[in-house]
Design a protein around this motif. Structure first.
Motif, PDB file in Angstrom:
ATOM      1  N   GLN A  22      81.072  62.701  31.250  1.00  0.00           N
ATOM      2  CA  GLN A  22      80.535  62.235  32.618  1.00  0.00           C
ATOM      3  C   GLN A  22      81.045  63.009  33.798  1.00  0.00           C
ATOM      4  O   GLN A  22      80.588  63.406  34.508  1.00  0.00           O
ATOM      5  CB  GLN A  22      80.123  60.780  32.843  1.00  0.00           C
ATOM      6  CG  GLN A  22      79.669  60.583  33.880  1.00  0.00           C
ATOM      7  CD  GLN A  22      79.675  59.077  34.482  1.00  0.00           C
ATOM      8  OE1 GLN A  22      79.633  58.179  33.462  1.00  0.00           O
ATOM      9  NE2 GLN A  22      80.111  58.671  35.593  1.00  0.00           N
ATOM     10  N   SER A  23      82.303  62.845  33.530  1.00  0.00           N
ATOM     11  CA  SER A  23      83.201  63.285  34.696  1.00  0.00           C
ATOM     12  C   SER A  23      83.081  64.860  34.876  1.00  0.00           C
ATOM     13  O   SER A  23      83.079  65.099  36.069  1.00  0.00           O
ATOM     14  CB  SER A  23      84.709  62.885  34.616  1.00  0.00           C
ATOM     15  OG  SER A  23      85.383  63.422  33.514  1.00  0.00           O
ATOM     16  N   PHE A  62      79.614  65.475  36.377  1.00  0.00           N
ATOM     17  CA  PHE A  62      79.520  65.230  37.937  1.00  0.00           C
ATOM     18  C   PHE A  62      80.530  65.969  38.735  1.00  0.00           C
ATOM     19  O   PHE A  62      80.063  66.199  39.689  1.00  0.00           O
ATOM     20  CB  PHE A  62      80.013  63.736  38.033  1.00  0.00           C
ATOM     21  CG  PHE A  62      78.811  62.736  37.787  1.00  0.00           C
ATOM     22  CD1 PHE A  62      77.774  63.210  36.827  1.00  0.00           C
ATOM     23  CD2 PHE A  62      78.745  61.572  38.251  1.00  0.00           C
ATOM     24  CE1 PHE A  62      76.794  62.218  36.571  1.00  0.00           C
ATOM     25  CE2 PHE A  62      77.847  60.520  37.841  1.00  0.00           C
ATOM     26  CZ  PHE A  62      76.869  61.047  36.901  1.00  0.00           C
ATOM     27  N   THR A  80      80.047  62.744  43.666  1.00  0.00           N
ATOM     28  CA  THR A  80      81.142  61.700  43.831  1.00  0.00           C
ATOM     29  C   THR A  80      80.537  60.396  43.917  1.00  0.00           C
ATOM     30  O   THR A  80      79.524  60.379  44.395  1.00  0.00           O
ATOM     31  CB  THR A  80      81.942  62.101  44.855  1.00  0.00           C
ATOM     32  OG1 THR A  80      81.401  62.084  46.125  1.00  0.00           O
ATOM     33  CG2 THR A  80      82.602  63.734  44.711  1.00  0.00           C
ATOM     34  N   GLU A  81      81.628  59.470  44.044  1.00  0.00           N
ATOM     35  CA  GLU A  81      81.181  58.108  44.378  1.00  0.00           C
ATOM     36  C   GLU A  81      80.619  57.802  45.734  1.00  0.00           C
ATOM     37  O   GLU A  81      80.054  56.736  46.040  1.00  0.00           O
ATOM     38  CB  GLU A  81      82.205  56.924  43.893  1.00  0.00           C
ATOM     39  CG  GLU A  81      82.214  57.066  42.409  1.00  0.00           C
ATOM     40  CD  GLU A  81      83.380  56.101  41.616  1.00  0.00           C
ATOM     41  OE1 GLU A  81      83.676  54.788  42.718  1.00  0.00           O
ATOM     42  OE2 GLU A  81      83.835  56.130  40.793  1.00  0.00           O
ATOM     43  N   LYS A  82      81.065  58.866  46.624  1.00  0.00           N
ATOM     44  CA  LYS A  82      80.893  58.670  48.009  1.00  0.00           C
ATOM     45  C   LYS A  82      79.249  59.301  48.347  1.00  0.00           C
ATOM     46  O   LYS A  82      78.851  58.805  49.368  1.00  0.00           O
ATOM     47  CB  LYS A  82      81.689  59.694  48.709  1.00  0.00           C
ATOM     48  CG  LYS A  82      83.163  58.882  48.816  1.00  0.00           C
ATOM     49  CD  LYS A  82      84.083  59.979  49.659  1.00  0.00           C
ATOM     50  CE  LYS A  82      85.503  59.503  49.617  1.00  0.00           C
ATOM     51  NZ  LYS A  82      86.547  60.321  50.237  1.00  0.00           N
ATOM     52  N   ASN A  83      78.743  59.866  47.384  1.00  0.00           N
ATOM     53  CA  ASN A  83      77.447  60.209  47.231  1.00  0.00           C
ATOM     54  C   ASN A  83      76.648  58.931  47.470  1.00  0.00           C
ATOM     55  O   ASN A  83      76.525  58.290  46.657  1.00  0.00           O
ATOM     56  CB  ASN A  83      76.991  61.038  46.356  1.00  0.00           C
ATOM     57  CG  ASN A  83      75.733  61.801  46.461  1.00  0.00           C
ATOM     58  OD1 ASN A  83      74.707  61.235  46.882  1.00  0.00           O
ATOM     59  ND2 ASN A  83      75.615  63.182  46.180  1.00  0.00           N
ATOM     60  N   TYR A 111      74.702  57.978  44.480  1.00  0.00           N
ATOM     61  CA  TYR A 111      75.441  58.155  43.085  1.00  0.00           C
ATOM     62  C   TYR A 111      75.022  57.341  42.170  1.00  0.00           C
ATOM     63  O   TYR A 111      74.852  57.721  40.849  1.00  0.00           O
ATOM     64  CB  TYR A 111      77.102  57.665  43.505  1.00  0.00           C
ATOM     65  CG  TYR A 111      77.895  57.558  42.224  1.00  0.00           C
ATOM     66  CD1 TYR A 111      78.482  58.701  41.911  1.00  0.00           C
ATOM     67  CD2 TYR A 111      78.179  56.418  41.774  1.00  0.00           C
ATOM     68  CE1 TYR A 111      79.229  58.641  40.589  1.00  0.00           C
ATOM     69  CE2 TYR A 111      79.098  56.435  40.475  1.00  0.00           C
ATOM     70  CZ  TYR A 111      79.566  57.541  40.278  1.00  0.00           C
ATOM     71  OH  TYR A 111      80.395  57.246  38.955  1.00  0.00           O
ATOM     72  N   ARG A 112      74.511  56.053  42.434  1.00  0.00           N
ATOM     73  CA  ARG A 112      73.906  55.138  41.353  1.00  0.00           C
ATOM     74  C   ARG A 112      72.718  55.676  40.736  1.00  0.00           C
ATOM     75  O   ARG A 112      72.317  55.483  39.778  1.00  0.00           O
ATOM     76  CB  ARG A 112      73.420  53.890  41.879  1.00  0.00           C
ATOM     77  CG  ARG A 112      74.913  53.020  42.420  1.00  0.00           C
ATOM     78  CD  ARG A 112      74.621  51.528  42.901  1.00  0.00           C
ATOM     79  NE  ARG A 112      75.824  50.823  43.182  1.00  0.00           N
ATOM     80  CZ  ARG A 112      76.383  50.184  42.100  1.00  0.00           C
ATOM     81  NH1 ARG A 112      76.145  50.133  41.002  1.00  0.00           N
ATOM     82  NH2 ARG A 112      77.493  49.779  42.697  1.00  0.00           N
ATOM     83  N   LEU A 147      74.039  58.249  38.146  1.00  0.00           N
ATOM     84  CA  LEU A 147      74.477  57.570  37.058  1.00  0.00           C
ATOM     85  C   LEU A 147      73.446  57.053  36.316  1.00  0.00           C
ATOM     86  O   LEU A 147      73.489  57.184  34.910  1.00  0.00           O
ATOM     87  CB  LEU A 147      75.316  56.313  37.576  1.00  0.00           C
ATOM     88  CG  LEU A 147      76.410  55.698  36.443  1.00  0.00           C
ATOM     89  CD1 LEU A 147      77.184  56.643  35.638  1.00  0.00           C
ATOM     90  CD2 LEU A 147      77.098  54.464  37.181  1.00  0.00           C
TER      91      LEU A 147
END
Length: 211
Positions: free
Chosen positions: A13-14, A17, A23-26, A29-30, A33
């Protein structure tokens, strides 16, 4: 040789992405995911990852590549994911689920590249360990060193149409599209290359896997 090998799939996954610049800042993001997890569950039914290769004498009238001009044999190789994953990608786009369409296409690119890397150990065991032919690094058809038209030669050398249901277009693109054709030099009087492939000797400057 020239048997077909089933290759397990490998995805991270990493890595996905990072290649998609997620990134988690997007703020989405969820959603990314959830889409990834949904696709991941479907992968086993979409994939038929196969590899095949053929060791043949290097007796072509014109040598393929300057680094392959002195070797006695060529190892012709092909790896494919099968048609299912590309069909699912097209279906996502037709359904206007562009996120999943783009994501599964990126996943497929990673999967076929990883499969070719993992297949190297099987090729090396047969060609080098059992038969004594040391191998060069990998070479692939492209537009400046080995012509793209050589993809047809690889397909024919490994009998890819019959063994893996791979065909080729008039523009020398494989079908299924998530298919790689490539080759190694092989000889009993050379040293085994220290690695499978090296981006330094590849002329594809825009490859996303280039390091």
């Amino acid at each position: 040789m020239n048997n077909v090998t089933q290759i397990p799939y490998r995805i991270d996954q990493s890595e996905l992405f990072a290649r998609m610049k997620v990134t988690e800042k997007n703020p989405l993001y969820r959603k990314f995911l959830r889409s990834y997890q949904d696709i991941l569950e479907k992968l086993p039914e979409l994939l038929n990852i196969q590899g095949t290769f053929q060791l043949r004498a290097n007796d072509a009238a014109e040598k393929l590549h300057q680094r392959l001009s002195g070797v006695s044999h060529i190892v012709y190789c092909m790896v494919t994911l099968g048609s299912g994953i590309s069909e699912r990608s097209n279906a996502y786009f037709q359904e206007k689920d562009f996120l999943k369409g783009l994501m599964i296409d990126s996943i497929a690119d990673i999967l076929v590249f990883n499969a070719s890397n993992d297949y190297y150990a099987i090729i090396k065991e047969e060609v080098f360990r059992k038969n004594g032919y040391a191998m060069t690094m990998r070479y692939s058809p492209d537009d400046s060193l080995i012509p793209i038209s050589f993809q047809k030669d690889i397909l024919e050398q490994v009998n890819g149409r019959k063994l893996m249901a791979v065909d080729i277009t008039e523009g020398y693109m494989y079908n299924p599209v998530k298919t790689l054709g490539y080759l190694y030099g092989a000889d009993k009087d050379i040293e085994l290359a220290k690695k499978d492939h090296d981006c330094v000797v590849c002329s594809n400057d825009i490859c996303e896997y280039r390091k």
